[in-house]
Design an enzyme around this catalytic site. Structure first.
Site, PDB file in Angstrom:
ATOM      1  N   ASN A  18       0.804  -1.217   0.000  1.00 55.02           N
ATOM      2  CA  ASN A  18       0.000   0.000   0.000  1.00 55.02           C
ATOM      3  C   ASN A  18       0.841   1.273   0.000  1.00 55.02           C
ATOM      4  OD1 ASN A  18       0.524  -1.184   2.638  1.00 55.02           O
ATOM      5  ND2 ASN A  18      -0.469   0.641   3.495  1.00 55.02           N
ATOM      6  N   ARG A  49      -2.737  -3.880   5.847  1.00 57.23           N
ATOM      7  CA  ARG A  49      -3.667  -3.533   6.921  1.00 57.23           C
ATOM      8  C   ARG A  49      -4.658  -2.453   6.529  1.00 57.23           C
ATOM      9  NH1 ARG A  49      -0.994  -2.938  12.754  1.00 57.23           N
ATOM     10  NH2 ARG A  49      -3.220  -2.876  13.226  1.00 57.23           N
ATOM     11  N   TYR A  59      14.647  -2.683  15.411  1.00 56.96           N
ATOM     12  CA  TYR A  59      14.508  -2.765  13.947  1.00 56.96           C
ATOM     13  C   TYR A  59      15.715  -3.470  13.326  1.00 56.96           C
ATOM     14  CZ  TYR A  59      13.675  -1.171   9.141  1.00 56.96           C
ATOM     15  OH  TYR A  59      13.453  -1.115   7.780  1.00 56.96           O
ATOM     16  N   LYS A  76      15.754  -7.016  11.187  1.00 57.15           N
ATOM     17  CA  LYS A  76      16.166  -7.035   9.790  1.00 57.15           C
ATOM     18  C   LYS A  76      17.412  -7.890   9.563  1.00 57.15           C
ATOM     19  CE  LYS A  76      12.934  -4.558   7.928  1.00 57.15           C
ATOM     20  NZ  LYS A  76      11.994  -5.135   6.946  1.00 57.15           N
ATOM     21  N   ILE A  98      16.132   5.642   1.068  1.00 59.38           N
ATOM     22  CA  ILE A  98      15.297   5.710  -0.119  1.00 59.38           C
ATOM     23  C   ILE A  98      14.624   7.082  -0.191  1.00 59.38           C
ATOM     24  CG2 ILE A  98      13.449   4.566  -1.409  1.00 59.38           C
ATOM     25  CD1 ILE A  98      15.882   2.775  -0.748  1.00 59.38           C
TER      26      ILE A  98
END
Length: 245
Positions: A22, A45, A151, A155, A184
């Protein structure tokens, strides 16, 4: 007699599931597979989805909901041949302030949620003796980052998962690789102060942030037939920031 094309060729679209399509990187990955003519679905979600993507709503923390979402997708499109496990969350804070809940929830979504998806799709892949699994990690998982102990742990663990899956299922025509994006160019990075952006870019040999499409291109490659002999690998898309660590 008609010859059946191998999975993943231009003659036979594959069923591709990209979790969390999404927004962000997941959205770009899903859009790229749609453009390639694949049958694309997502488990997510909330939010809107790219054109051509079938959505099934589920929480990655709920095994029954994840299984039901895959069943819904398979009923509509057929057995899943490609999984891109992209869905993830952050709850950043310094180590000494991080609660048990902050740590556990990030691992439950990013790591255990990925496990739930991989476990579900590999049953069909083993029967078909074909599968492509791509786990979306992060340069943070290998490089480290202050305030992201939870995190980074979630990962980096994906690397061990991919390599264990490769050793278990590599003989069944199934590959499992990790793509590790760096910084990014998204709305989140664009909102950072210019001085902060400049500081990050100075640490990146390429001198810029990646476009989401550049990550999607790497994912598309490792899920392709051209990469059928690549498995258990970590592909960094970070402009040289992590140097493959």
């Amino acid at each position: 007699m008609t010859e059946t094309a191998a999975p993943g060729t231009t003659h036979e679209p594959r069923v591709v599931v990209v979790t969390g399509a999404n927004r962000g990187i997941g959205r770009s990955i899903a859009e790229r597979f749609v453009a390639a003519g694949e049958k694309v679905a997502t488990i997510y979600r909330s939010g809107d989805l790219p054109a051509g993507v079938l959505g099934a709503v589920a929480d990655m923390r709920d095994s029954a909901a994840v299984d039901a979402a895959f069943a819904e997708i398979e009923a509509e499109l057929g057995p899943v041949q490609v999984l891109v496990a992209n869905a993830g969350i952050t709850k950043d804070t310094l180590l000494m302030r991080m609660s048990d809940e902050d740590f556990a929830e990030v691992l439950d979504v990013n790591l255990t949620g990925t496990f739930r998806c991989v476990r579900r799709v590999t049953k069909g892949m083993v029967r078909a003796r074909y599968g492509r699994i791509v786990l979306i990690s992060s340069v943070v998982g290998l490089y480290g980052s202050p305030g992201q102990v939870n995190y980074a742990a979630s990962k980096s663990a994906l690397v061990g998962m991919a390599r264990s899956v490769t050793r278990e299922l590599g003989s069944r025509g199934i590959t499992c690789n990790v793509v590790a994006p760096g910084y990014i160019d998204t709305a989140m990075t664009a909102a950072l102060p210019e001085a902060t952006q400049d500081k990050y870019k100075a640490a990146i040999p390429a001198g810029r942030f990646a476009q989401p499409e550049e990550v999607a291109a790497a994912v598309e490659f490792v899920a392709s037939e051209s990469a059928s002999y690549i498995s258990g690998a970590v592909i960094p898309v970070d402009g040289g920031l992590g140097m493959g660590h």
